[in-house]
Design a protein around this motif. Structure first.
Motif, PDB file in Angstrom:
ATOM      1  N   ASP A  12       0.823  -1.210   0.000  1.00  0.00           N
ATOM      2  CA  ASP A  12       0.000   0.000   0.000  1.00  0.00           C
ATOM      3  C   ASP A  12       0.857   1.261   0.000  1.00  0.00           C
ATOM      4  OD1 ASP A  12      -2.285  -1.513   0.011  1.00  0.00           O
ATOM      5  OD2 ASP A  12      -2.563  -1.418   2.187  1.00  0.00           O
ATOM      6  N   ILE A  15       2.084   1.982  -3.472  1.00  0.00           N
ATOM      7  CA  ILE A  15       1.028   2.534  -4.318  1.00  0.00           C
ATOM      8  C   ILE A  15       0.774   4.003  -3.991  1.00  0.00           C
ATOM      9  CG2 ILE A  15      -1.470   2.472  -4.738  1.00  0.00           C
ATOM     10  CD1 ILE A  15       0.075   0.512  -6.395  1.00  0.00           C
ATOM     11  N   LYS A  16       0.846   4.358  -2.705  1.00  0.00           N
ATOM     12  CA  LYS A  16       0.644   5.757  -2.313  1.00  0.00           C
ATOM     13  C   LYS A  16       1.692   6.649  -2.977  1.00  0.00           C
ATOM     14  CE  LYS A  16      -1.541   4.900   2.187  1.00  0.00           C
ATOM     15  NZ  LYS A  16      -1.387   5.001   3.663  1.00  0.00           N
ATOM     16  N   ILE A  18       3.414   5.898  -5.665  1.00  0.00           N
ATOM     17  CA  ILE A  18       3.170   5.864  -7.112  1.00  0.00           C
ATOM     18  C   ILE A  18       2.103   6.873  -7.491  1.00  0.00           C
ATOM     19  CG2 ILE A  18       2.227   4.461  -9.006  1.00  0.00           C
ATOM     20  CD1 ILE A  18       5.034   3.667  -8.353  1.00  0.00           C
ATOM     21  N   ASP A  19       1.021   6.921  -6.710  1.00  0.00           N
ATOM     22  CA  ASP A  19      -0.079   7.853  -7.001  1.00  0.00           C
ATOM     23  C   ASP A  19       0.373   9.298  -6.892  1.00  0.00           C
ATOM     24  OD1 ASP A  19      -1.800   5.798  -7.505  1.00  0.00           O
ATOM     25  OD2 ASP A  19      -2.748   5.809  -5.516  1.00  0.00           O
ATOM     26  N   ALA A  22       2.385  10.032  -9.940  1.00  0.00           N
ATOM     27  CA  ALA A  22       1.513  10.100 -11.115  1.00  0.00           C
ATOM     28  C   ALA A  22       0.811  11.450 -11.197  1.00  0.00           C
ATOM     29  CB  ALA A  22       0.490   8.966 -11.078  1.00  0.00           C
ATOM     30  N   THR A  27      -0.170  11.905 -15.046  1.00  0.00           N
ATOM     31  CA  THR A  27      -0.438  10.656 -15.731  1.00  0.00           C
ATOM     32  C   THR A  27      -1.215   9.713 -14.819  1.00  0.00           C
ATOM     33  OG1 THR A  27       0.580   8.906 -17.072  1.00  0.00           O
ATOM     34  CG2 THR A  27       1.725   9.528 -15.034  1.00  0.00           C
ATOM     35  N   SER A  28      -1.506   8.531 -15.296  1.00  0.00           N
ATOM     36  CA  SER A  28      -2.274   7.568 -14.512  1.00  0.00           C
ATOM     37  C   SER A  28      -1.358   6.678 -13.683  1.00  0.00           C
ATOM     38  CB  SER A  28      -3.114   6.684 -15.441  1.00  0.00           C
ATOM     39  OG  SER A  28      -2.272   5.876 -16.242  1.00  0.00           O
ATOM     40  N   ARG A  29      -1.955   5.967 -12.721  1.00  0.00           N
ATOM     41  CA  ARG A  29      -1.180   5.025 -11.903  1.00  0.00           C
ATOM     42  C   ARG A  29      -0.526   3.956 -12.783  1.00  0.00           C
ATOM     43  NH1 ARG A  29      -4.454   1.629  -7.570  1.00  0.00           N
ATOM     44  NH2 ARG A  29      -4.346   3.569  -6.341  1.00  0.00           N
ATOM     45  N   SER A  30      -1.304   3.365 -13.695  1.00  0.00           N
ATOM     46  CA  SER A  30      -0.763   2.301 -14.548  1.00  0.00           C
ATOM     47  C   SER A  30       0.382   2.798 -15.405  1.00  0.00           C
ATOM     48  CB  SER A  30      -1.875   1.736 -15.444  1.00  0.00           C
ATOM     49  OG  SER A  30      -2.861   1.094 -14.670  1.00  0.00           O
ATOM     50  N   MET A  32       2.305   5.310 -14.762  1.00  0.00           N
ATOM     51  CA  MET A  32       3.442   5.633 -13.906  1.00  0.00           C
ATOM     52  C   MET A  32       4.231   4.379 -13.564  1.00  0.00           C
ATOM     53  SD  MET A  32       4.691   8.455 -12.602  1.00  0.00           S
ATOM     54  CE  MET A  32       6.377   7.962 -12.933  1.00  0.00           C
ATOM     55  N   ILE A  33       3.537   3.306 -13.236  1.00  0.00           N
ATOM     56  CA  ILE A  33       4.198   2.032 -12.944  1.00  0.00           C
ATOM     57  C   ILE A  33       4.943   1.532 -14.179  1.00  0.00           C
ATOM     58  CG2 ILE A  33       3.833  -0.402 -12.357  1.00  0.00           C
ATOM     59  CD1 ILE A  33       1.456   0.507 -10.633  1.00  0.00           C
TER      60      ILE A  33
END
Length: 215
Positions: A12, A15-16, A18-19, A22, A27-30, A32-33
């Motif tokens: 988690d 992801i935080k 990453i968000d 992003a 851009t989007s989370r996907s 960015m990953i």
């Protein structure tokens, strides 16, 4: 370069972060990953390809004031603009779209913003001349371009031993030559259509190199 849906398990806290990244980069989370992983393993993405091409075009155009450069469509396309020294100074747009997959690198679309029949007629006639030169001297095939009333579309071919900075420089030079030829055609057409065609051919042949002809 295709895309698929994958199910992965991430912390988690990861992801935080990453968000946050992003949002900062718009851009989007996907995406960015995907961007982080691609950079880590040195795999080019459509985005990095476009950025490399954009940077190369930008470097070239800094010394050529006739074209204005920008990114479009959330960074998915490169846009260049110019203006014809003709009645009402109609603007010309050069839009480069990079394909994520397929047999071609992408396509360049050239369009003129005008409703004047005379402008549209000269514009179309120019690209008939231009396409004939492309087919004769650069081996461009009939299925690699199309001519409409207010738009010309040209596929950009893949070439071996080219990096994306090389592509960007070649595309920038190609677009600059095309823009110069288009302006020359319009400036001479009212005096002599034949002289306009001859001048365009001279400019084309004097500037087309192997790096340009392989596009």
């Amino acid at each position: 370069m295709g895309k698929s849906v994958y199910s992965i398990v991430l912390d988690d806290d990861v992801i935080k972060m990453i968000d946050i990244m992003a949002v900062r980069q718009g851009t989007s989370r996907s995406n960015m990953i995907n961007r982080i992983l691609a950079q880590h393993i040195s795999v080019p993405t459509a985005e990095t390809m476009l950025n490399d091409i954009y940077s190369s075009i930008d470097s070239f155009l800094q010394g050529h004031n006739s074209l204005a450069l920008s990114l479009m469509g959330n960074g998915s396309m490169i846009n260049m603009r110019s203006a014809l020294q003709y009645k009402y100074n109609p603007s010309v747009k050069y839009t480069l779209e990079i394909f994520e997959r397929g047999d071609y690198l992408g396509q360049l679309k050239i369009s003129v913003r005008s409703q004047k029949p005379q402008v549209l007629s000269i514009f179309e006639e120019f690209f008939i001349v231009w396409a004939n030169l492309e087919m004769q001297y650069c081996d461009v095939k009939h299925n690699e371009f199309s001519i409409d009333t207010a738009r010309y579309t040209r596929l950009i071919r893949l070439c071996s031993n080219c990096n994306y900075a090389d592509y960007g420089n070649s595309i920038a030079i190609y677009t600059d030559i095309l823009d110069r030829c288009l302006k020359e055609f319009f400036s001479l057409y009212s005096i002599s259509p034949a002289a306009a065609k001859e001048s365009v051919q001279q400019i084309y042949l004097a500037n087309i190199t192997n790096n340009i002809s392989r596009l």
